[in-house]
Design a protein around this motif. Sequence first.
Motif, mmCIF file in Angstrom:
data_model
loop_
_atom_site.group_PDB
_atom_site.id
_atom_site.type_symbol
_atom_site.label_atom_id
_atom_site.label_comp_id
_atom_site.label_asym_id
_atom_site.label_seq_id
_atom_site.Cartn_x
_atom_site.Cartn_y
_atom_site.Cartn_z
ATOM 1 N N ASP A 494 0.834 -1.186 0.000
ATOM 2 C CA ASP A 494 0.000 0.000 0.000
ATOM 3 C C ASP A 494 0.876 1.246 0.000
ATOM 4 O O ASP A 494 1.532 1.554 0.987
ATOM 5 N N ILE A 495 0.934 1.959 -1.134
ATOM 6 C CA ILE A 495 1.682 3.209 -1.233
ATOM 7 C C ILE A 495 0.717 4.255 -1.788
ATOM 8 O O ILE A 495 0.629 4.475 -2.990
ATOM 9 N N PRO A 496 -0.034 4.925 -0.907
ATOM 10 C CA PRO A 496 -1.106 5.816 -1.366
ATOM 11 C C PRO A 496 -0.655 6.931 -2.295
ATOM 12 O O PRO A 496 -1.415 7.371 -3.157
ATOM 13 N N SER A 497 0.578 7.415 -2.146
ATOM 14 C CA SER A 497 0.994 8.603 -2.888
ATOM 15 C C SER A 497 1.334 8.330 -4.354
ATOM 16 O O SER A 497 1.557 9.275 -5.106
ATOM 17 N N ILE A 498 1.390 7.089 -4.783
ATOM 18 C CA ILE A 498 1.749 6.790 -6.173
ATOM 19 C C ILE A 498 0.795 7.500 -7.129
ATOM 20 O O ILE A 498 -0.413 7.367 -7.037
ATOM 21 N N ASN A 499 1.372 8.274 -8.045
ATOM 22 C CA ASN A 499 0.545 8.952 -9.046
ATOM 23 C C ASN A 499 0.934 8.618 -10.476
ATOM 24 O O ASN A 499 0.356 9.136 -11.428
ATOM 25 N N LEU A 500 1.913 7.719 -10.637
ATOM 26 C CA LEU A 500 2.344 7.305 -11.976
ATOM 27 C C LEU A 500 2.777 5.850 -11.940
ATOM 28 O O LEU A 500 3.589 5.461 -11.102
ATOM 29 N N VAL A 501 2.203 5.038 -12.828
ATOM 30 C CA VAL A 501 2.603 3.642 -12.978
ATOM 31 C C VAL A 501 3.147 3.458 -14.388
ATOM 32 O O VAL A 501 2.507 3.853 -15.375
ATOM 33 N N LEU A 502 4.340 2.867 -14.488
ATOM 34 C CA LEU A 502 4.979 2.593 -15.772
ATOM 35 C C LEU A 502 4.945 1.090 -16.025
ATOM 36 O O LEU A 502 5.512 0.315 -15.262
ATOM 37 N N MET A 503 4.242 0.684 -17.069
ATOM 38 C CA MET A 503 4.218 -0.719 -17.482
ATOM 39 C C MET A 503 5.320 -0.904 -18.529
ATOM 40 O O MET A 503 5.146 -0.557 -19.699
ATOM 41 N N LEU A 504 6.456 -1.432 -18.074
ATOM 42 C CA LEU A 504 7.647 -1.489 -18.923
ATOM 43 C C LEU A 504 7.906 -2.882 -19.463
ATOM 44 O O LEU A 504 8.947 -3.129 -20.072
ATOM 45 N N ARG A 505 6.986 -3.802 -19.222
ATOM 46 C CA ARG A 505 7.121 -5.189 -19.666
ATOM 47 C C ARG A 505 5.893 -5.542 -20.498
ATOM 48 O O ARG A 505 4.830 -4.945 -20.325
ATOM 49 N N PRO A 506 6.008 -6.518 -21.391
ATOM 50 C CA PRO A 506 4.813 -6.941 -22.114
ATOM 51 C C PRO A 506 3.786 -7.532 -21.153
ATOM 52 O O PRO A 506 4.155 -8.201 -20.184
ATOM 53 N N THR A 507 2.514 -7.245 -21.403
ATOM 54 C CA THR A 507 1.460 -7.788 -20.544
ATOM 55 C C THR A 507 1.408 -9.301 -20.716
ATOM 56 O O THR A 507 1.095 -9.805 -21.779
ATOM 57 N N GLN A 508 1.756 -9.990 -19.644
ATOM 58 C CA GLN A 508 1.825 -11.443 -19.665
ATOM 59 C C GLN A 508 0.525 -12.065 -19.188
ATOM 60 O O GLN A 508 0.166 -13.171 -19.577
ATOM 61 N N SER A 509 -0.189 -11.333 -18.344
ATOM 62 C CA SER A 509 -1.393 -11.873 -17.742
ATOM 63 C C SER A 509 -2.294 -10.733 -17.305
ATOM 64 O O SER A 509 -1.820 -9.761 -16.701
ATOM 65 N N PRO A 510 -3.594 -10.805 -17.598
ATOM 66 C CA PRO A 510 -4.524 -9.796 -17.082
ATOM 67 C C PRO A 510 -4.478 -9.694 -15.563
ATOM 68 O O PRO A 510 -4.697 -8.617 -15.010
ATOM 69 N N ILE A 511 -4.191 -10.802 -14.889
ATOM 70 C CA ILE A 511 -4.120 -10.793 -13.418
ATOM 71 C C ILE A 511 -3.019 -9.845 -12.963
ATOM 72 O O ILE A 511 -3.231 -8.973 -12.114
ATOM 73 N N ILE A 512 -1.812 -10.021 -13.520
ATOM 74 C CA ILE A 512 -0.679 -9.178 -13.140
ATOM 75 C C ILE A 512 -0.967 -7.722 -13.494
ATOM 76 O O ILE A 512 -0.697 -6.809 -12.713
ATOM 77 N N PHE A 513 -1.545 -7.504 -14.668
ATOM 78 C CA PHE A 513 -1.854 -6.142 -15.108
ATOM 79 C C PHE A 513 -2.747 -5.435 -14.093
ATOM 80 O O PHE A 513 -2.480 -4.305 -13.688
ATOM 81 N N ILE A 514 -3.815 -6.086 -13.666
ATOM 82 C CA ILE A 514 -4.765 -5.477 -12.735
ATOM 83 C C ILE A 514 -4.114 -5.250 -11.375
ATOM 84 O O ILE A 514 -4.323 -4.225 -10.726
ATOM 85 N N GLN A 515 -3.296 -6.216 -10.934
ATOM 86 C CA GLN A 515 -2.599 -6.037 -9.660
ATOM 87 C C GLN A 515 -1.664 -4.837 -9.702
ATOM 88 O O GLN A 515 -1.596 -4.048 -8.763
ATOM 89 N N GLN A 516 -0.935 -4.690 -10.808
ATOM 90 C CA GLN A 516 0.007 -3.587 -10.919
ATOM 91 C C GLN A 516 -0.722 -2.253 -11.043
ATOM 92 O O GLN A 516 -0.323 -1.263 -10.425
ATOM 93 N N LEU A 517 -1.787 -2.224 -11.811
ATOM 94 C CA LEU A 517 -2.598 -1.017 -11.917
ATOM 95 C C LEU A 517 -3.121 -0.601 -10.548
ATOM 96 O O LEU A 517 -3.126 0.581 -10.186
ATOM 97 N N GLY A 518 -3.527 -1.580 -9.765
ATOM 98 C CA GLY A 518 -4.118 -1.303 -8.457
ATOM 99 C C GLY A 518 -3.178 -0.671 -7.460
ATOM 100 O O GLY A 518 -3.611 -0.068 -6.472
ATOM 101 N N ARG A 519 -1.865 -0.783 -7.699
ATOM 102 C CA ARG A 519 -0.906 -0.206 -6.750
ATOM 103 C C ARG A 519 -1.043 1.310 -6.643
ATOM 104 O O ARG A 519 -0.647 1.887 -5.639
ATOM 105 N N GLY A 520 -1.583 1.944 -7.662
ATOM 106 C CA GLY A 520 -1.649 3.407 -7.630
ATOM 107 C C GLY A 520 -3.032 3.969 -7.406
ATOM 108 O O GLY A 520 -3.223 5.184 -7.514
ATOM 109 N N LEU A 521 -3.988 3.125 -7.083
ATOM 110 C CA LEU A 521 -5.382 3.584 -7.037
ATOM 111 C C LEU A 521 -5.871 3.943 -5.629
ATOM 112 O O LEU A 521 -7.030 4.328 -5.467
#
Length: 943
Positions: A494-521
């Motif tokens: 939980d890092i509430p202040s995140i305001n930018l997420v960089l997806m620098l790898r190919p999307t391997q799984s929708p699961i990972i994508f959603i988890q990573q997106l959620g880190r900044g929400l």
Amino acid sequence: MEQETVFIRNQGGVTVLSDLLQSLDQCEGFCFTVAFMTFGGVQLLVQKLSELEQRGIYGRVLTSTYQQFSEPKAIEKLQSFKNIEVRLYDQVIEGGLHAKGYLFMKGELVEVYIGSSNLTTSALKENIEWNVKLTKSKSDVMVEDVLSDYELLWEAAGSLTKEKLEKYKASYQRFKAFERESLLEVEDALLLPSEVRPNLMQQAAMKRLNSLRQRGEKKALVIAATGTGKTYMSAFDVSQVKPRKLLFVVHREEILRSAKVTFEKVMGDCNISMGLYTGNVKEIEADYLFATVQTMSRYYEQYPRDYFDYVIIDEAHHVGGQSYQKLLDYFTPKFLLGMTATPERCDDFNIFDCFDGHVALEVRLREALEENLIVPFHYFGIRDIEGVNLSDVKLDQIHEITKRLKVNERVNFILEQMQLFGYDGEYRKAIGFCVSVEHAEYMTQKFNEAGVVSACLTGNHSPEERQVIIQRLEDDQDPLEVIFTVDIFNEGVDIPSINLVLMLRPTQSPIIFIQQLGRGLRKQENKEFLTVLDFIGNHHKSFLTAIALNGDRFYDKDSLKVAVSTGFPDIPGDSFIILDSISKEQILTQLESENFNSMAYLRETYQEFKRMNRGQTPYMLSDYLKYEGAPDPVSFIKKEKTYLNFVAKVEQDSFLLSLLGADEFVKVVREWSGQLPLRRPYEFILLNYLMRHPEVMHLDLEMAIKEVLKYVDAVCEESVLHALQCLGQVYYDTGEVSQYLKLFECLGQTIVVLPVFNQLRHAPHFKPYLEDVLMYGLVRYQEEFGTNDYGLPFFKLYESYTMKEVAKLANYDKKHSAFRGSGLLTYQNDFFLFVDLHKEEDIKESINYQDQFISADKFQWQSPNATTQDSERGQKIIHNKEKGINLHLFVRKFKKIDGEVQPYIYIGRGNTIHAEGNKPITIQMELEHKIPAALYREFNYKV
């Protein structure tokens, strides 16, 4: 060419933003005038503005100082483009500027766009906005007036000098500081502890928990993303239950203290003592005890088993651990509540089984956005540089992908895009997700060399080292801007202040994508939205990004193509998804060529899910319920009749192969699996009860109704009786009777357990898999349908149904397999209209102009060819309302997609308003429910 006047508003999938982007794309110059602008609103245009800059298209933007609303950051972003001049109209000069207009030059024509929309995120998508767009010659009188007025305002504003902008920035900051102070004063005066109120999510959970308790249940699980208010929800529920003694168990002490404060706010002054039970503090006399699992698991025997009336397990994904199991085996509370944001972290432990399969609430990403429980996001899909070629590598070839991504040119491109799109807030707080440790270390080094202070965190770092770096990122005074990582931040951080997420790898799984997106929400004060930059390469699975963004585990190819083509307009709230034209075209091409029903695709999807499952074979269907973005295991069932068959085939698992040699077991699993996903839960509810109560040898109607009411708000006796008859195979045809095993004898209003079912539910090697099918069916049903009573027939609007399911849900009292045909099927006073809008998958060649939507609330349908207006059936259709006939409309776009027969979507009931012709009759009907814009668009959109 002059065009008709068009009314533009945020409705039906067409937003003000989508229309503006289209006009910008086609223009030769533009002039904007808006009273207000925000950085979030401007950010949504920067991708297109950058393209116009490269093409040399000049633009002017005029905004105002009115009420210090326009954000200086937005003005500065527009000024950064060489092709755009910005001016600031000061209301002190001569009257306030309230005009909102967008002018686009196209040769001798001008597209004039005038209305209510400012350049803000809400105005571009969510607000009720009225705008009129027309295209006229420059010589048109009205156009001349508009252009003349614009020039006068432009000249009155004067050039925006550095001094003028700095003066406005100072004024803006003073106003915002005053605004914050005023707001704090209001909050101090109004937000007393006794006035804390549950949000809609919390209210829904409380209602469901109360219903479960009233029906005699003692356990439930709540699944909701971090930051959505689970602790408050539990406190609100406790306040309605008012237990004498409460135990709240957590994994970490810092969460414990926060939870205690939350309960004190919600409970207020209610003469209940609250205390901590940790390694250092033991306030054992407190009525409500907040304990760490480490301490309580050492001293729990000091309390009687029934001491606590209500036990809450926070971070319930840990319940499989020995410490938690000690507590759960010992204490016998009147109610046990589990709460988790990440059920996927349960390893081999079945968290759903631990709470008797009762999910009181599940809030996934889309629901959290809808309820404004998290911040919205601005996602930008950016085509990666041409120098990075991933077209010939597999996504699990990590070393090779790492090598190809370690390119200086790509680093420079990422830095350029970060500068272009910017971020919300004063300080950049970013996480960059990399493909490997080597890649993360490389990016950290290169960013630091470029002057962007960065750090690398991987699984090689200790928890203490991670916490230090995270705290540095949270600290506004620390120069750290970016943390590069691999997968350790996918969930549970939980890092509430995140305001930018960089997806620098190919999307391997929708699961990972959603988890990573959620880190900044996670919400935070003064944080309005998250910026997401996804660098989409040319690998052959780019379309996985679309699956993740579509936010639905249960999708079909056509709906995905429509979503991509239209820019995902159905993402809730002020979130936006913008793909550049090259990425969009690549994804559409891949979707067109991919067969989602092929064994090759399904095998690859399964293997990727297995990797997500820590490399462990997912033997259970319930494993797929743990992960948001998980594949739909029903697609595996459709391929091989049962999930176990599919896994056995892919894994060549000797144990499963031996298990599947038991003919009676296989027949039962096949029959139950064939009913997934459930459209009526009654049969599975009763089967689940009988499996979990092996001493019960018969089930009568009264007991069956009581059990069903533990899952739904209400039910009619006729439907439960019909479910009992279905369990007794009363409506099976000869083929089904021979194919499946008879488990129950139906005697009037009672079913009697036959010996074969009794043997299966007592067999330890069969029972877990049988219970798993039932558990999966019921939990998924709760996700999709909730606890509502949909009446009779039991149809939920806009859900999908097969003809056979329609027969069951109408309580059809003949063989259900006979309920088939084309066009029209009837039962008593219910007429079921089944429509294929397109006869083949090729939409251009197959449009059925006879059966079609006239509008969102009117449909044209053609009766079977033999029907005449003066026949009894014709009269019932034409005068359906007067004759008490319900016309139920079921529509599908295609009969088949990728060779798979598609179900129909229930549109609701309609009433005939016009009829003409004979053999067939062409009917126009008015729908009782206006079809939602998203579905209407999907039915009518030509990709």
